[in-house]
Scaffold this motif. Structure first.
Motif, PDB file in Angstrom:
ATOM      1  N   UNK A 199      35.854  51.917  31.186  1.00 49.25           N
ATOM      2  CA  UNK A 199      37.216  51.490  31.515  1.00 49.25           C
ATOM      3  C   UNK A 199      37.377  51.532  33.037  1.00 49.25           C
ATOM      4  N   UNK A 200      36.758  50.543  33.691  1.00 51.17           N
ATOM      5  CA  UNK A 200      36.742  50.499  35.157  1.00 51.17           C
ATOM      6  C   UNK A 200      38.159  50.544  35.716  1.00 51.17           C
ATOM      7  N   UNK A 201      39.051  49.783  35.115  1.00 52.07           N
ATOM      8  CA  UNK A 201      40.430  49.739  35.610  1.00 52.07           C
ATOM      9  C   UNK A 201      41.084  51.111  35.619  1.00 52.07           C
ATOM     10  N   UNK A 202      40.922  51.860  34.539  1.00 46.39           N
ATOM     11  CA  UNK A 202      41.523  53.194  34.469  1.00 46.39           C
ATOM     12  C   UNK A 202      40.911  54.142  35.503  1.00 46.39           C
ATOM     13  N   UNK A 203      39.579  54.095  35.634  1.00 41.75           N
ATOM     14  CA  UNK A 203      38.896  54.989  36.573  1.00 41.75           C
ATOM     15  C   UNK A 203      39.352  54.702  38.002  1.00 41.75           C
ATOM     16  N   UNK A 204      39.366  53.432  38.386  1.00 42.49           N
ATOM     17  CA  UNK A 204      39.748  53.066  39.746  1.00 42.49           C
ATOM     18  C   UNK A 204      41.236  53.315  39.976  1.00 42.49           C
ATOM     19  N   UNK A 205      42.066  53.008  39.000  1.00 42.34           N
ATOM     20  CA  UNK A 205      43.506  53.251  39.134  1.00 42.34           C
ATOM     21  C   UNK A 205      43.798  54.726  39.363  1.00 42.34           C
ATOM     22  N   UNK A 206      43.108  55.581  38.626  1.00 44.15           N
ATOM     23  CA  UNK A 206      43.294  57.027  38.810  1.00 44.15           C
ATOM     24  C   UNK A 206      42.862  57.460  40.211  1.00 44.15           C
ATOM     25  N   UNK A 207      41.789  56.879  40.714  1.00 43.90           N
ATOM     26  CA  UNK A 207      41.277  57.257  42.029  1.00 43.90           C
ATOM     27  C   UNK A 207      42.080  56.706  43.186  1.00 43.90           C
ATOM     28  N   UNK A 208      42.697  55.547  42.988  1.00 49.27           N
ATOM     29  CA  UNK A 208      43.398  54.870  44.080  1.00 49.27           C
ATOM     30  C   UNK A 208      44.916  55.027  43.985  1.00 49.27           C
ATOM     31  N   UNK A 209      45.424  55.204  42.767  1.00 48.49           N
ATOM     32  CA  UNK A 209      46.866  55.350  42.592  1.00 48.49           C
ATOM     33  C   UNK A 209      47.617  54.030  42.554  1.00 48.49           C
ATOM     34  N   UNK A 210      46.931  52.945  42.194  1.00 45.08           N
ATOM     35  CA  UNK A 210      47.557  51.631  42.056  1.00 45.08           C
ATOM     36  C   UNK A 210      47.122  51.015  40.733  1.00 45.08           C
ATOM     37  N   UNK A 211      47.927  50.096  40.185  1.00 46.45           N
ATOM     38  CA  UNK A 211      47.474  49.387  38.985  1.00 46.45           C
ATOM     39  C   UNK A 211      46.260  48.519  39.301  1.00 46.45           C
ATOM     40  N   UNK A 212      45.346  48.408  38.322  1.00 49.55           N
ATOM     41  CA  UNK A 212      44.091  47.677  38.520  1.00 49.55           C
ATOM     42  C   UNK A 212      43.900  46.671  37.388  1.00 49.55           C
ATOM     43  N   UNK A 213      43.443  45.483  37.751  1.00 49.58           N
ATOM     44  CA  UNK A 213      43.062  44.454  36.791  1.00 49.58           C
ATOM     45  C   UNK A 213      41.594  44.129  37.037  1.00 49.58           C
ATOM     46  N   UNK A 214      40.805  44.046  35.959  1.00 49.58           N
ATOM     47  CA  UNK A 214      39.390  43.742  36.056  1.00 49.58           C
ATOM     48  C   UNK A 214      39.161  42.351  35.475  1.00 49.58           C
ATOM     49  N   UNK A 215      38.335  41.557  36.149  1.00 44.72           N
ATOM     50  CA  UNK A 215      38.031  40.205  35.696  1.00 44.72           C
ATOM     51  C   UNK A 215      36.559  39.924  35.926  1.00 44.72           C
ATOM     52  N   UNK A 216      35.997  39.041  35.127  1.00 46.69           N
ATOM     53  CA  UNK A 216      34.636  38.583  35.380  1.00 46.69           C
ATOM     54  C   UNK A 216      34.605  37.966  36.766  1.00 46.69           C
ATOM     55  N   UNK A 217      33.569  38.252  37.540  1.00 43.64           N
ATOM     56  CA  UNK A 217      33.541  37.803  38.929  1.00 43.64           C
ATOM     57  C   UNK A 217      33.575  36.285  39.085  1.00 43.64           C
ATOM     58  N   UNK A 218      32.924  35.552  38.187  1.00 41.45           N
ATOM     59  CA  UNK A 218      32.959  34.089  38.283  1.00 41.45           C
ATOM     60  C   UNK A 218      34.358  33.559  38.010  1.00 41.45           C
ATOM     61  N   UNK A 219      35.062  34.137  37.042  1.00 40.28           N
ATOM     62  CA  UNK A 219      36.434  33.724  36.764  1.00 40.28           C
ATOM     63  C   UNK A 219      37.352  34.069  37.923  1.00 40.28           C
ATOM     64  N   UNK A 220      37.146  35.235  38.520  1.00 42.14           N
ATOM     65  CA  UNK A 220      37.989  35.663  39.637  1.00 42.14           C
ATOM     66  C   UNK A 220      37.821  34.751  40.850  1.00 42.14           C
ATOM     67  N   UNK A 221      36.618  34.207  41.021  1.00 42.90           N
ATOM     68  CA  UNK A 221      36.358  33.333  42.163  1.00 42.90           C
ATOM     69  C   UNK A 221      37.032  31.976  42.001  1.00 42.90           C
ATOM     70  N   UNK A 222      37.453  31.664  40.799  1.00 45.37           N
ATOM     71  CA  UNK A 222      38.174  30.409  40.585  1.00 45.37           C
ATOM     72  C   UNK A 222      37.276  29.365  40.117  1.00 45.37           C
TER      73      UNK A 222
END
Length: 143
Positions: free
Chosen positions: A120-143
């Protein structure tokens, strides 16, 4: 100006067409929404801060410890925290990673470069950074 990207420090960049007229500064008093984007790759982790129009404000890059899941998660958190400290007005984090992302936009169903399966990358990073996180496949994120 020294190139400090190798140390991982955020580096302000110039907008297209700006050349040597100085760095872009936000308009004082403007209510801009900023987001942190992180691209997780097998050789590097590239991250930056973008405004609501998609303009890149700051970029940072670090080597990717691709063979160590805990180290790569720690590096993602580190670069996101560095950018959050430099831009406290940032409100969200988006992560692009290779592999299949679950429909919850939080969990890796399977990874291609790293064993992310079930993480659960989003949860781990959100806990560490203190912001909401959204995870996406890198190709989809690039548009």
């Amino acid at each position: 100006m020294a190139d400090n990207r190798s140390q991982g420090a955020p580096t302000p960049i110039r907008r297209h067409g700006q050349h040597n007229r100085g760095l872009v500064r936000p308009v004082e008093g403007a209510n801009m929404s900023l987001s942190i984007g992180v691209d997780v790759g097998g050789t590097k982790i590239a991250a930056g801060v973008v405004d609501e129009d998609g303009n890149v404000i700051t970029r940072v890059q670090k080597a990717s410890p691709a063979n160590d899941r805990d180290a790569i998660l720690a590096t993602i958190i580190e670069v996101a925290l560095d950018l959050k400290l430099a831009h406290p007005e940032a409100t969200t984090v988006g992560i692009g990673a290779a592999g299949f992302v679950s429909s919850d936009r939080n969990t890796m169903a399977s990874g291609t470069n790293l064993d992310w399966t079930g993480v659960k990358i989003g949860d781990v990073v959100s806990e560490g950074v203190g912001l909401p996180v959204v995870v996406e496949n890198d190709a989809n994120a690039a548009g």
